[in-house]
Design a protein around this motif. Structure first.
Motif, short mmCIF file in Angstrom:
data_model
loop_
_atom_site.label_atom_id
_atom_site.label_comp_id
_atom_site.label_asym_id
_atom_site.label_seq_id
_atom_site.Cartn_x
_atom_site.Cartn_y
_atom_site.Cartn_z
N ASP A 68 -1.55 6.84 -7.68
CA ASP A 68 -1.75 5.49 -8.22
C ASP A 68 -2.06 4.50 -7.11
O ASP A 68 -2.94 3.65 -7.26
CB ASP A 68 -0.50 5.02 -8.97
CG ASP A 68 -0.31 5.73 -10.30
OD1 ASP A 68 -1.16 6.58 -10.67
OD2 ASP A 68 0.71 5.44 -10.96
N LEU A 69 -1.34 4.61 -6.00
CA LEU A 69 -1.61 3.72 -4.87
C LEU A 69 -3.03 3.92 -4.35
O LEU A 69 -3.75 2.96 -4.07
CB LEU A 69 -0.60 3.94 -3.75
CG LEU A 69 0.83 3.50 -4.02
CD1 LEU A 69 1.73 3.90 -2.86
CD2 LEU A 69 0.90 2.00 -4.27
N SER A 70 -3.44 5.17 -4.22
CA SER A 70 -4.77 5.48 -3.74
C SER A 70 -5.83 4.84 -4.65
O SER A 70 -6.77 4.20 -4.16
CB SER A 70 -4.96 7.00 -3.69
OG SER A 70 -6.26 7.33 -3.31
N ARG A 71 -5.66 4.99 -5.95
CA ARG A 71 -6.63 4.41 -6.90
C ARG A 71 -6.62 2.89 -6.85
O ARG A 71 -7.67 2.25 -6.85
CB ARG A 71 -6.35 4.89 -8.31
CG ARG A 71 -6.85 6.30 -8.59
CD ARG A 71 -6.67 6.71 -10.02
NE ARG A 71 -5.27 6.90 -10.39
CZ ARG A 71 -4.55 7.97 -10.09
NH1 ARG A 71 -5.11 8.97 -9.42
NH2 ARG A 71 -3.30 8.07 -10.47
N ARG A 72 -5.46 2.28 -6.81
CA ARG A 72 -5.36 0.82 -6.81
C ARG A 72 -5.94 0.22 -5.53
O ARG A 72 -6.51 -0.86 -5.55
CB ARG A 72 -3.91 0.37 -6.95
CG ARG A 72 -3.27 0.63 -8.29
CD ARG A 72 -3.77 -0.29 -9.40
NE ARG A 72 -3.67 -1.70 -9.16
CZ ARG A 72 -2.62 -2.46 -9.43
NH1 ARG A 72 -1.56 -1.92 -9.99
NH2 ARG A 72 -2.63 -3.75 -9.17
N LEU A 73 -5.78 0.93 -4.42
CA LEU A 73 -6.27 0.43 -3.14
C LEU A 73 -7.71 0.85 -2.87
O LEU A 73 -8.29 0.47 -1.86
CB LEU A 73 -5.37 0.92 -2.00
CG LEU A 73 -3.93 0.44 -2.06
CD1 LEU A 73 -3.06 1.23 -1.09
CD2 LEU A 73 -3.85 -1.05 -1.77
N VAL A 74 -8.27 1.67 -3.74
CA VAL A 74 -9.61 2.23 -3.59
C VAL A 74 -9.73 2.95 -2.24
O VAL A 74 -10.60 2.68 -1.43
CB VAL A 74 -10.73 1.16 -3.78
CG1 VAL A 74 -12.09 1.83 -3.95
CG2 VAL A 74 -10.45 0.25 -4.96
N LEU A 75 -8.78 3.86 -2.03
CA LEU A 75 -8.76 4.70 -0.83
C LEU A 75 -8.81 6.16 -1.24
O LEU A 75 -8.33 6.52 -2.31
CB LEU A 75 -7.45 4.47 -0.04
CG LEU A 75 -7.24 3.13 0.62
CD1 LEU A 75 -5.82 3.04 1.18
CD2 LEU A 75 -8.25 2.91 1.73
N THR A 76 -9.35 6.99 -0.36
CA THR A 76 -9.24 8.42 -0.60
C THR A 76 -7.78 8.81 -0.49
O THR A 76 -6.96 8.06 0.08
CB THR A 76 -10.06 9.22 0.44
OG1 THR A 76 -9.49 8.98 1.73
CG2 THR A 76 -11.53 8.84 0.42
N SER A 77 -7.43 9.97 -1.00
CA SER A 77 -6.03 10.40 -0.90
C SER A 77 -5.63 10.53 0.57
O SER A 77 -4.50 10.17 0.94
CB SER A 77 -5.80 11.71 -1.65
OG SER A 77 -6.62 12.73 -1.13
N GLY A 78 -6.53 10.99 1.43
CA GLY A 78 -6.23 11.10 2.86
C GLY A 78 -6.02 9.74 3.50
O GLY A 78 -5.13 9.55 4.32
N GLY A 79 -6.86 8.76 3.12
CA GLY A 79 -6.72 7.41 3.65
C GLY A 79 -5.40 6.79 3.21
O GLY A 79 -4.71 6.13 4.01
N ALA A 80 -5.03 6.99 1.95
CA ALA A 80 -3.76 6.46 1.45
C ALA A 80 -2.58 7.12 2.16
O ALA A 80 -1.61 6.46 2.52
CB ALA A 80 -3.66 6.66 -0.06
N THR A 81 -2.68 8.43 2.37
CA THR A 81 -1.60 9.15 3.05
C THR A 81 -1.41 8.62 4.47
O THR A 81 -0.27 8.37 4.90
CB THR A 81 -1.90 10.67 3.08
OG1 THR A 81 -1.94 11.14 1.72
CG2 THR A 81 -0.84 11.43 3.86
N ARG A 82 -2.50 8.41 5.20
CA ARG A 82 -2.39 7.89 6.57
C ARG A 82 -1.78 6.49 6.58
O ARG A 82 -0.93 6.18 7.42
CB ARG A 82 -3.75 7.91 7.26
CG ARG A 82 -4.21 9.31 7.64
CD ARG A 82 -5.48 9.29 8.48
NE ARG A 82 -6.63 8.80 7.75
CZ ARG A 82 -7.39 9.53 6.93
NH1 ARG A 82 -7.11 10.81 6.75
NH2 ARG A 82 -8.42 9.01 6.31
N LEU A 83 -2.19 5.65 5.64
CA LEU A 83 -1.64 4.30 5.55
C LEU A 83 -0.14 4.35 5.25
O LEU A 83 0.65 3.69 5.93
CB LEU A 83 -2.37 3.51 4.47
CG LEU A 83 -1.84 2.10 4.17
CD1 LEU A 83 -1.94 1.20 5.40
CD2 LEU A 83 -2.60 1.50 3.00
N ILE A 84 0.25 5.14 4.28
CA ILE A 84 1.67 5.24 3.92
C ILE A 84 2.46 5.86 5.07
O ILE A 84 3.59 5.42 5.35
CB ILE A 84 1.86 6.03 2.61
CG1 ILE A 84 1.20 5.29 1.44
CG2 ILE A 84 3.33 6.30 2.33
CD1 ILE A 84 1.70 3.88 1.19
#
Length: 163
Positions: A68-84
């Motif tokens: 959900d975070l990845s979709r809301r932030l318009v990030l790839t799953s890898g990009g969201a994982t690195r951010l988190i």
């Protein structure tokens, strides 16, 4: 070569009001992001993406799945994982397996993350007021927000899922 756009020359492309309008939208968004994001990072130590995650999690005390975070932030799953991952290292969020579905990781706001959000939000609202709402009349600001929200909903529906 002319297609349904009616553009057959480079000069027509440059002069097309649709292309110019979209350029204004992107240029303005990029300038505001650079201006407001740099102030936030300098004063609060948070990137704008981190601030957005903190806002999303503050609205969901039970936490939010990574997808959900990845979709809301318009990030790839890898990009969201690195951010988190960076936010976990900074003590802003925590990540754990979902109780309902062990395949899903849920991210929650920590007390430190909530405190940093409050601090950053106070500063951010000051800058948004200064660079957006003090520049536009209330009617124009309302119309802009309504129009951008409509465009954002359309884009969200039209976008393919990110990998």
């Amino acid at each position: 070569m002319t297609d349904e756009s009616g553009i057959s020359t480079a000069a027509e492309a440059v002069a097309d009001p649709r292309i110019q309008a979209f350029g204004v939208l992107l240029t303005t968004a990029n300038r505001l992001e650079r201006l407001l994001g740099s102030v936030m990072e300098r004063e609060s130590g948070l990137s704008h993406a981190m601030f957005e995650v903190l806002l999303l999690l503050a609205a969901k005390p039970e936490g939010a799945p990574m997808g959900d975070l990845s979709r809301r932030l318009v990030l790839t799953s890898g990009g969201a994982t690195r951010l988190i991952d960076r936010m976990i290292e900074a003590g802003l969020v925590a990540r754990a397996r979902s109780r309902e579905d062990k395949r899903v990781q849920v991210v929650t706001l920590t007390d430190e993350g909530a405190a940093r959000l409050v601090e950053a939000a106070g500063r951010h609202t000051r800058e948004v007021e200064r660079h957006v709402f003090a520049v536009l009349t209330p009617d124009r600001a309302d119309a802009m927000i309504e129009s951008l929200d409509q465009l954002g909903r359309h884009a969200a529906e039209a976008l393919p899922p990110l990998g």
